[in-house]
Design an enzyme around this catalytic site. Structure first.
Site, short mmCIF file in Angstrom:
data_model
loop_
_atom_site.label_atom_id
_atom_site.label_comp_id
_atom_site.label_asym_id
_atom_site.label_seq_id
_atom_site.Cartn_x
_atom_site.Cartn_y
_atom_site.Cartn_z
N ARG A 107 0.83 -1.21 0.00
CA ARG A 107 0.00 0.00 0.00
C ARG A 107 0.87 1.26 0.00
NH1 ARG A 107 -2.51 0.83 5.79
NH2 ARG A 107 -0.89 -0.14 7.03
N LYS A 127 1.35 6.63 0.75
CA LYS A 127 0.95 5.44 1.52
C LYS A 127 -0.57 5.46 1.59
CE LYS A 127 1.95 3.02 5.85
NZ LYS A 127 2.81 3.02 7.04
N ARG A 197 5.08 10.44 2.09
CA ARG A 197 6.30 10.49 2.88
C ARG A 197 7.51 10.64 1.98
NH1 ARG A 197 6.08 4.45 5.65
NH2 ARG A 197 6.14 3.26 3.71
N ARG A 204 14.88 -1.31 2.05
CA ARG A 204 14.83 -2.01 3.33
C ARG A 204 15.75 -3.23 3.32
NH1 ARG A 204 9.20 -0.85 4.60
NH2 ARG A 204 8.67 0.90 3.25
N ASP A 274 11.45 -6.21 7.01
CA ASP A 274 10.93 -5.36 5.93
C ASP A 274 10.67 -3.95 6.43
OD1 ASP A 274 8.93 -7.02 7.34
OD2 ASP A 274 7.49 -5.76 6.31
P1 AMP Z 1 3.64 -3.52 7.82
O1 AMP Z 1 3.91 -4.51 8.90
O2 AMP Z 1 2.53 -2.56 8.07
O3 AMP Z 1 4.90 -2.79 7.44
O4 AMP Z 1 3.13 -4.34 6.52
C1 AMP Z 1 3.61 -5.60 6.15
C2 AMP Z 1 3.24 -5.88 4.71
O5 AMP Z 1 1.83 -5.85 4.53
C3 AMP Z 1 3.82 -4.91 3.71
O6 AMP Z 1 4.16 -5.62 2.54
C4 AMP Z 1 2.67 -3.97 3.46
O7 AMP Z 1 2.77 -3.35 2.22
C5 AMP Z 1 1.48 -4.91 3.53
N1 AMP Z 1 0.24 -4.22 3.91
C6 AMP Z 1 -0.10 -3.72 5.12
N2 AMP Z 1 -1.33 -3.18 5.08
C7 AMP Z 1 -1.80 -3.33 3.82
C8 AMP Z 1 -3.00 -2.96 3.14
N3 AMP Z 1 -4.01 -2.34 3.75
N4 AMP Z 1 -3.10 -3.30 1.84
C9 AMP Z 1 -2.12 -3.93 1.19
N5 AMP Z 1 -0.98 -4.30 1.76
C10 AMP Z 1 -0.79 -4.00 3.07
MG MG Z 2 6.16 -2.25 6.40
#
Ligand code: AMP
Ligand code: MG
Length: 531
Positions: A107, A127, A197, A204, A274
């Site tokens: 996202r 984002k 941002r 990463r 990540d």
């Molecule tokens: P995060 O732990 O929030 O950094 O997210 C982990 C993974 O999930 C990353 O690949 C994000 O891009 C994906 N992600 C988190 N929320 C969403 C969302 N609402 N839609 C699509 N991908 C998401």
């Molecule tokens: Mg993330």
């Protein structure tokens, strides 16, 4: 200062590295590529909630151009500027200690890299601007609540002197987004938002890990060479020794970042690989929190409530574990384990050394005395005994006067300057008071022996012990008001947090301890990844 149309883009990431040949936007595994081109999804009614003028200035954009309708159109994802080349990047990661395979910008959509008048490169990333090939089964969207938390916190961190991605703008989309805040089956619509941002790069640990896990070693080398040339040019032309020097630098900047987090009481909450920047920036603000009571075991992330892997006190060790996973990914290029292991040991020593200097600064100690270590350790053993507000405690410690002989002061007199920091004065029993007073006597003797006036010592302490941090409940109050249509608190907090080390008497109430209502309220001390 420039107008939007005059921004100069040089999209080195997409120009230098191979992309995904598939042009359609659907979830998939993407091999042999570092990114997929993808357009933001248009939104129905974008409204600018806030923008940060000094971040606009980094791009050479005038404050005026941020107020234009065009700005809102562009940074909500409704249209691109000439020169932009939008893409989502491909990365993997270890989540909560387990390899998760491909994750990627699910996202986040990168718009392009601006080169400013100083020749600096700033990557712009939306984002919450809709799904990408990396969205898996999720919607690619973000809600106002979490976007506002990232917006405010990244700016707060910057002004605290903590390396971080920045925030340019926060725009509500006019769409409703369904979220189950506490993952308890109560999904509800919330206002959607898009954050822009800004960082020199969003690469990463996981970008390298995914390529290594797939044995795409040619591409791994290309990505590393690109990273070194674009963000670490001082290391010289890529070669095996330069790869090692690069990894050592990532270890060093990560150690410095951890020292900062520990200094200000920041808990990231999701230190998956990540979410680790190779530039040593704080990145991906999700269920983060600020220590209220000093408790090394605290995490705001309810998803991690049982294991508490990412608790405050564990962050430095987790960073080391994450660096070891990055080292695993680099091994095929370096072909020798030993120097990578040495670099990881250097992380530990850089961190330890930095932490000791940082703690001595927090206590206002100059010079190094053998007993300092004991003094620091004893304080950190005392602080968790009763709920003690970390920020207020260290700030108030700066007001301790060395005028009196500590042996002639009563326990009550010794504890008096710190009373504001305690959540429950009733918890200060005789044992606690005795132990604390004994510590305070040693501390006073130590600061009396150094050649600094109280005013000088306080000035030094105030420069590292913030008066104002983005307390969990303050962010929540700003969210509550913004959701009700009032954005004034966003600007009020932005302004406050521009000067976190200054006394701001008119804003004293923002330095107050967490109020009782916020103790167990969702969003204040308990957060989830639902955002
Ligand atoms: P995060 O732990 O929030 O950094 O997210 C982990 C993974 O999930 C990353 O690949 C994000 O891009 C994906 N992600 C988190 N929320 C969403 C969302 N609402 N839609 C699509 N991908 C998401
Ligand atoms: Mg993330």
């Amino acid at each position: 200062m420039k107008r939007l149309e005059q921004l100069r883009f040089d999209n080195s990431f997409v120009n230098a590295l191979p992309g995904d040949p598939e042009a359609d936007n659907f979830p998939r595994q993407v091999f042999s590529a570092c990114y997929s081109r993808v357009l933001p999804t248009a939104v129905s009614n974008p409204q600018l909630l806030a923008c940060v003028s000094e971040v606009a200035e980094l791009l050479d954009l005038s404050a005026l151009s941020c107020e234009s309708e065009r700005f809102t159109e562009i940074f909500s994802g409704n249209r691109l500027l000439p020169g932009m080349d939008a893409y989502a990047s491909c990365y993997g990661g270890h989540q909560f200690g387990h390899w998760a395979g491909q994750l990627g910008d699910g996202r986040a959509i990168n718009l392009g890299e601006v080169i400013n008048a100083k020749g600096e490169r700033w990557s712009l990333q939306l984002k919450g601007a809709g799904p990408t090939p990396y969205s898996r089964n999720a919607d690619g969207l973000a809600v106002l609540r979490s976007s506002l938390r990232e917006f405010l916190c990244s700016e707060a961190m910057f002004h605290l002197g903590v390396p971080t991605t920045r925030a340019l703008s926060l725009i509500t989309s006019g769409e409703q987004v369904n979220r189950d805040i506490l993952y308890n089956g109560n999904a509800a619509p919330e206002p959607g938002a898009v954050l822009c941002r800004v960082a020199p790069s969003f690469i990463r640990f996981g970008n390298f890990q995914l390529l290594a896990s797939r044995a795409e070693l040619g591409l791994l080398k290309e990505l590393l060479d690109y990273t070194i040339r674009s963000d670490f040019p001082h290391l010289g032309e890529p070669s095996i020794p330069v790869y090692l020097a690069w990894f050592e630098e990532v270890c060093r900047s990560t150690a410095e970042l951890m020292v900062h987090w520990m200094r200000v009481g920041f808990v990231h909450g999701v230190m998956n690989t990540d979410n680790m920047s190779v530039l040593g920036l704080t990145i991906d603000y999700g269920p983060y929190g600020w220590l209220e009571g000093y408790d090394p075991g605290w995490t705001p992330n309810i998803t991690d409530a049982e294991m508490k892997r990412y608790r405050y006190g564990n962050q430095p060790q987790i960073a080391s574990w994450n660096l070891a996973r990055l080292a695993d990914a680099l091994l095929p290029l370096i072909e020798s384990v030993e120097p990578l292991q040495q670099a990881i040991s250097s992380y530990a020593s850089t961190y330890e050394k930095g932490w000791r200097v940082m703690m001595r600064n927090k206590l206002g100690l100059t010079g190094e005395v053998q007993d300092d270590e004991t003094l620091i350790r004893e304080l950190l053993s005392i602080l968790p005994l009763v709920e003690t507000d970390m920020t207020i405690f260290f700030r108030q410690l700066g007001t301790v006067s060395t005028d009196s002989n500590p042996d002639q002061l009563s326990n009550d007199q010794l504890i008096a300057p710190l009373l504001d920091a305690y959540y429950d004065l009733g918890a200060l029993d005789a044992d606690y008071r005795n132990r604390f007073a004994a510590w305070m006597r040693s501390y006073m003797r130590r600061i009396q022996a150094q050649p600094l006036s109280d005013a000088q010592r306080r000035q030094q302490m105030d420069a590292v012990n913030p008066k104002y941090v983005l307390r969990n409940y303050l962010a929540q109050l700003a969210i509550d008001q913004a959701e009700a249509g009032d954005n004034s608190m966003i600007y009020e907090l932005l302004e406050l947090l521009r000067h976190p080390y200054d006394e701001q008497p008119e804003s004293e109430h923002f330095a107050a301890k967490r109020p009782q209502w916020a103790r167990n309220r969702a969003g204040c001390s308990m957060l989830s990844c639902s955002s």
